[in-house]
Design a protein around this motif. Sequence first.
Motif, PDB file in Angstrom:
ATOM      1  N   MET A 121       9.529  45.942  18.428  1.00 55.05           N
ATOM      2  CA  MET A 121      10.988  46.050  18.337  1.00 55.05           C
ATOM      3  C   MET A 121      11.488  46.713  19.609  1.00 55.05           C
ATOM      4  SD  MET A 121      14.133  46.330  17.326  1.00 55.05           S
ATOM      5  CE  MET A 121      14.324  45.726  15.655  1.00 55.05           C
ATOM      6  N   MET A 122      12.360  46.022  20.336  1.00 53.04           N
ATOM      7  CA  MET A 122      12.999  46.601  21.515  1.00 53.04           C
ATOM      8  C   MET A 122      14.396  47.057  21.075  1.00 53.04           C
ATOM      9  SD  MET A 122      11.795  43.711  24.296  1.00 53.04           S
ATOM     10  CE  MET A 122      11.929  44.704  25.795  1.00 53.04           C
ATOM     11  N   SER A 123      14.581  48.358  21.015  1.00 51.87           N
ATOM     12  CA  SER A 123      15.846  48.932  20.558  1.00 51.87           C
ATOM     13  C   SER A 123      16.538  49.487  21.801  1.00 51.87           C
ATOM     14  CB  SER A 123      15.534  50.032  19.538  1.00 51.87           C
ATOM     15  OG  SER A 123      16.720  50.570  19.020  1.00 51.87           O
ATOM     16  N   GLN A 124      17.539  48.748  22.283  1.00 48.03           N
ATOM     17  CA  GLN A 124      18.003  48.979  23.659  1.00 48.03           C
ATOM     18  C   GLN A 124      19.462  49.452  23.709  1.00 48.03           C
ATOM     19  OE1 GLN A 124      14.708  46.650  25.956  1.00 48.03           O
ATOM     20  NE2 GLN A 124      16.658  45.636  26.162  1.00 48.03           N
ATOM     21  N   HIS A 125      19.634  50.643  24.230  1.00 43.84           N
ATOM     22  CA  HIS A 125      20.959  51.254  24.248  1.00 43.84           C
ATOM     23  C   HIS A 125      21.776  50.886  25.477  1.00 43.84           C
ATOM     24  CE1 HIS A 125      20.254  53.558  20.701  1.00 43.84           C
ATOM     25  NE2 HIS A 125      19.110  54.000  21.179  1.00 43.84           N
ATOM     26  N   LYS A 126      23.088  50.840  25.266  1.00 42.59           N
ATOM     27  CA  LYS A 126      24.024  50.732  26.386  1.00 42.59           C
ATOM     28  C   LYS A 126      24.111  52.080  27.104  1.00 42.59           C
ATOM     29  CE  LYS A 126      28.928  50.271  27.407  1.00 42.59           C
ATOM     30  NZ  LYS A 126      28.730  49.484  28.632  1.00 42.59           N
ATOM     31  N   ALA A 127      24.115  53.140  26.327  1.00 39.66           N
ATOM     32  CA  ALA A 127      24.205  54.487  26.897  1.00 39.66           C
ATOM     33  C   ALA A 127      22.969  54.777  27.736  1.00 39.66           C
ATOM     34  CB  ALA A 127      24.295  55.513  25.765  1.00 39.66           C
ATOM     35  N   PRO A 128      23.101  55.669  28.723  1.00 42.76           N
ATOM     36  CA  PRO A 128      24.311  56.358  29.195  1.00 42.76           C
ATOM     37  C   PRO A 128      25.014  55.639  30.355  1.00 42.76           C
ATOM     38  CG  PRO A 128      22.371  57.344  30.211  1.00 42.76           C
ATOM     39  CD  PRO A 128      21.883  56.195  29.361  1.00 42.76           C
ATOM     40  N   HIS A 129      25.155  54.310  30.257  1.00 38.02           N
ATOM     41  CA  HIS A 129      25.787  53.545  31.345  1.00 38.02           C
ATOM     42  C   HIS A 129      27.272  53.890  31.497  1.00 38.02           C
ATOM     43  CE1 HIS A 129      27.202  49.980  33.548  1.00 38.02           C
ATOM     44  NE2 HIS A 129      25.953  49.834  33.944  1.00 38.02           N
ATOM     45  N   ARG A 130      27.793  53.720  32.698  1.00 38.48           N
ATOM     46  CA  ARG A 130      29.222  53.799  32.960  1.00 38.48           C
ATOM     47  C   ARG A 130      30.008  52.985  31.922  1.00 38.48           C
ATOM     48  NH1 ARG A 130      31.549  51.716  38.805  1.00 38.48           N
ATOM     49  NH2 ARG A 130      33.417  53.019  38.911  1.00 38.48           N
ATOM     50  N   ASN A 131      31.112  53.333  31.339  1.00 43.13           N
ATOM     51  CA  ASN A 131      31.954  54.425  31.750  1.00 43.13           C
ATOM     52  C   ASN A 131      31.728  55.726  30.948  1.00 43.13           C
ATOM     53  OD1 ASN A 131      33.219  53.717  29.275  1.00 43.13           O
ATOM     54  ND2 ASN A 131      35.275  53.984  30.084  1.00 43.13           N
ATOM     55  N   TRP A 132      30.510  55.916  30.448  1.00 46.11           N
ATOM     56  CA  TRP A 132      30.116  57.201  29.860  1.00 46.11           C
ATOM     57  C   TRP A 132      31.062  57.669  28.731  1.00 46.11           C
ATOM     58  CZ3 TRP A 132      31.223  57.322  35.393  1.00 46.11           C
ATOM     59  CH2 TRP A 132      30.167  56.814  36.149  1.00 46.11           C
ATOM     60  N   MET A 133      31.304  56.745  27.806  1.00 46.60           N
ATOM     61  CA  MET A 133      32.195  57.083  26.684  1.00 46.60           C
ATOM     62  C   MET A 133      31.392  57.731  25.559  1.00 46.60           C
ATOM     63  SD  MET A 133      35.094  57.130  25.096  1.00 46.60           S
ATOM     64  CE  MET A 133      36.187  56.157  26.146  1.00 46.60           C
ATOM     65  N   PRO A 134      31.702  58.997  25.241  1.00 45.09           N
ATOM     66  CA  PRO A 134      30.921  59.683  24.210  1.00 45.09           C
ATOM     67  C   PRO A 134      31.297  59.224  22.798  1.00 45.09           C
ATOM     68  CG  PRO A 134      32.131  61.236  25.622  1.00 45.09           C
ATOM     69  CD  PRO A 134      32.700  59.874  25.859  1.00 45.09           C
ATOM     70  N   ALA A 135      30.434  59.576  21.850  1.00 45.23           N
ATOM     71  CA  ALA A 135      30.793  59.447  20.436  1.00 45.23           C
ATOM     72  C   ALA A 135      31.847  60.503  20.126  1.00 45.23           C
ATOM     73  CB  ALA A 135      29.565  59.660  19.558  1.00 45.23           C
ATOM     74  N   GLU A 136      32.725  60.192  19.170  1.00 41.36           N
ATOM     75  CA  GLU A 136      33.803  61.118  18.833  1.00 41.36           C
ATOM     76  C   GLU A 136      33.273  62.514  18.489  1.00 41.36           C
ATOM     77  OE1 GLU A 136      36.826  59.194  16.309  1.00 41.36           O
ATOM     78  OE2 GLU A 136      36.973  61.120  15.284  1.00 41.36           O
ATOM     79  N   ARG A 137      32.117  62.568  17.828  1.00 45.12           N
ATOM     80  CA  ARG A 137      31.577  63.881  17.411  1.00 45.12           C
ATOM     81  C   ARG A 137      31.150  64.738  18.609  1.00 45.12           C
ATOM     82  NH1 ARG A 137      27.836  59.951  16.341  1.00 45.12           N
ATOM     83  NH2 ARG A 137      25.685  60.179  17.087  1.00 45.12           N
ATOM     84  N   HIS A 138      31.068  64.121  19.801  1.00 44.58           N
ATOM     85  CA  HIS A 138      30.645  64.879  20.988  1.00 44.58           C
ATOM     86  C   HIS A 138      31.770  65.138  21.985  1.00 44.58           C
ATOM     87  CE1 HIS A 138      26.483  63.115  19.941  1.00 44.58           C
ATOM     88  NE2 HIS A 138      26.527  64.371  19.537  1.00 44.58           N
ATOM     89  N   TYR A 139      33.009  64.766  21.627  1.00 44.08           N
ATOM     90  CA  TYR A 139      34.122  64.936  22.577  1.00 44.08           C
ATOM     91  C   TYR A 139      34.242  66.381  23.079  1.00 44.08           C
ATOM     92  CZ  TYR A 139      36.261  60.318  21.525  1.00 44.08           C
ATOM     93  OH  TYR A 139      36.542  58.989  21.386  1.00 44.08           O
ATOM     94  N   ASP A 140      33.985  67.331  22.198  1.00 44.13           N
ATOM     95  CA  ASP A 140      34.216  68.735  22.582  1.00 44.13           C
ATOM     96  C   ASP A 140      32.967  69.459  23.069  1.00 44.13           C
ATOM     97  OD1 ASP A 140      36.917  68.560  22.046  1.00 44.13           O
ATOM     98  OD2 ASP A 140      36.661  69.077  19.925  1.00 44.13           O
ATOM     99  N   LEU A 141      31.843  68.756  23.078  1.00 41.64           N
ATOM    100  CA  LEU A 141      30.611  69.363  23.567  1.00 41.64           C
ATOM    101  C   LEU A 141      30.805  69.775  25.033  1.00 41.64           C
ATOM    102  CD1 LEU A 141      27.742  69.629  22.263  1.00 41.64           C
ATOM    103  CD2 LEU A 141      27.175  67.458  23.355  1.00 41.64           C
ATOM    104  N   PHE A 142      30.347  70.917  25.410  1.00 38.43           N
ATOM    105  CA  PHE A 142      30.442  71.487  26.769  1.00 38.43           C
ATOM    106  C   PHE A 142      31.870  71.872  27.157  1.00 38.43           C
ATOM    107  CE2 PHE A 142      27.477  67.677  27.260  1.00 38.43           C
ATOM    108  CZ  PHE A 142      26.351  68.357  26.847  1.00 38.43           C
TER     109      PHE A 142
END
Length: 519
Positions: free
Chosen positions: A195-216
């Motif tokens: 199984m090749m489970s292939q993410h788009k992240a962390p490619h440009r334009n680096w859009m986070p998940a809503e739960r991580h908007y306030d991280l850092f």
Amino acid sequence: MTSRHPFILLPVAVLFSLLAAAAPAAETRPNILYIFSDDHALQAITAYGNSRYAEHAPTPNLDRLAKEGAIFLNSFCGNSICGPSRATVLTGKHSHINGFIDNRSRFDGDQPTFPKYLQEAGYQTAIIGKWHLGTRPTGFDHFEILPGQGSYVNPDFIQMQGPNKRYEGYVTDIVTDLTIEWLENQRDPERPFIMMSQHKAPHRNWMPAERHYDLFDGIDLPEPETLFDDYANRSVALQQQHMTIANHFFWGWDMFLHGEPTDPRFMDGLANGEYARMTDEQKAAFDAAYGPRNQALLDALEAGMSDEELTRWKYQRYIKNYLRTIQAVDENVGRLLDYLDEAGLADNTIVIYSSDQGFYLGEHGWYDKRWMFEESLTMPFLIRWPGVVAPGVRSEAMIQNIDHAPTFLEIAGVEVPHDIQGHSLVPILKNEGRAPEGWREAIYYLYSGEPTHRVAAHDGVRTERYKLFYLPDTDEWQLFDLVEDPKEMVSLHDHPEYAGVREKMEQIYHQLRDYYEVE
Ligand code: CA
């Protein structure tokens, strides 16, 4: 009594031959879960040991993989862009042989690939997520892929049959959901799988998940020492590229600001397309998080923000979003590892984490990739193989993306065809990360140039200590000593004390060009 022996022996013999025939299918061969992300730099994986971000953005699930298996410290791509690296993974051949030279190419799916060989050998083959090779996948029993680069928000997926499907949510979570769904409900449990489970992240334009908007939020992440590199002492081509944090970020697409730029130090013309995909509710959450920070920037620009201050601001906006997307990748790697445990698959499933190439996280003042400098030349490679790879192995073997396909072939018991350019990593994996006698001492790299970001074409070689590359457009050679100058700030090509090194590296360069049949 003796006369009855044939009657007794015959069924036993039949039983044995049945068992022998059934053995390969009744499966001693392991499954392979290949988790592959896009543009994930080693500097952003804590297990690699030199992450500036270890304190604020640790990667516990990737680190777990390294702890329970092996981490490869000298893992490289052969051409540092998305499509070419993926085509190399599938074929075990460098770009100039498999025909996928740059991101304008389209993959020739008629050529042999490892999924086709594995299919013939009885493996089930599946790919979910980013594909990015232009043509439809071949050699897969199951695929559900993103069109082109795909979207972070409410992504569409190309189906094997019928129209594309849109899923509401965040792409990294959805890729994992679909992966687990196939593992749980769709595969044939009697046969091994890859199984090749292939993410788009962390490619440009680096859009986070809503739960991580306030991280850092409210903290400044560390800057690389070379954020303000002046490109002295190296090829003139370094000054000519368009991938600087200072000058080459779009106001909307990269920096998440709305409307038209109010400052000429941002590029115009590309809005944040991910925002446009959001529901009203999603937009409200995005604006609640980014709105006040954006207003603070507008106020600072109005008050006359200096170039240096603005570059620092852009770096923070970029690196925080980049690392936020990686938090979701790490969480989802954890979900997959947990799933394997719960499903009883962990012991007989090899798990690999890799990414198509590295990335600049502000080093040399850059984002993006393409260059043969360390940050984009390297590729993460973590592998857990229970019972074969000892936990905690840190391998220094020189490996490359041409090696992934032959590794899968050996695992599946398929003889590696002679035209494959890479080598199976199985002997290294079975030997606590140590390369066998005669293993390669240098890797070859070729970036052929394309208009995007205006990075000049170059090709070269890297050994454990040195790197030599050639830029045909300007007829320049670059030589770096990675021990004396790990940040690659001075080319030593014309330094008399390096004449011997230069000669040796030129020899390796020509040998490898011959070996890999570079025209
Ligand atoms: Ca990529």
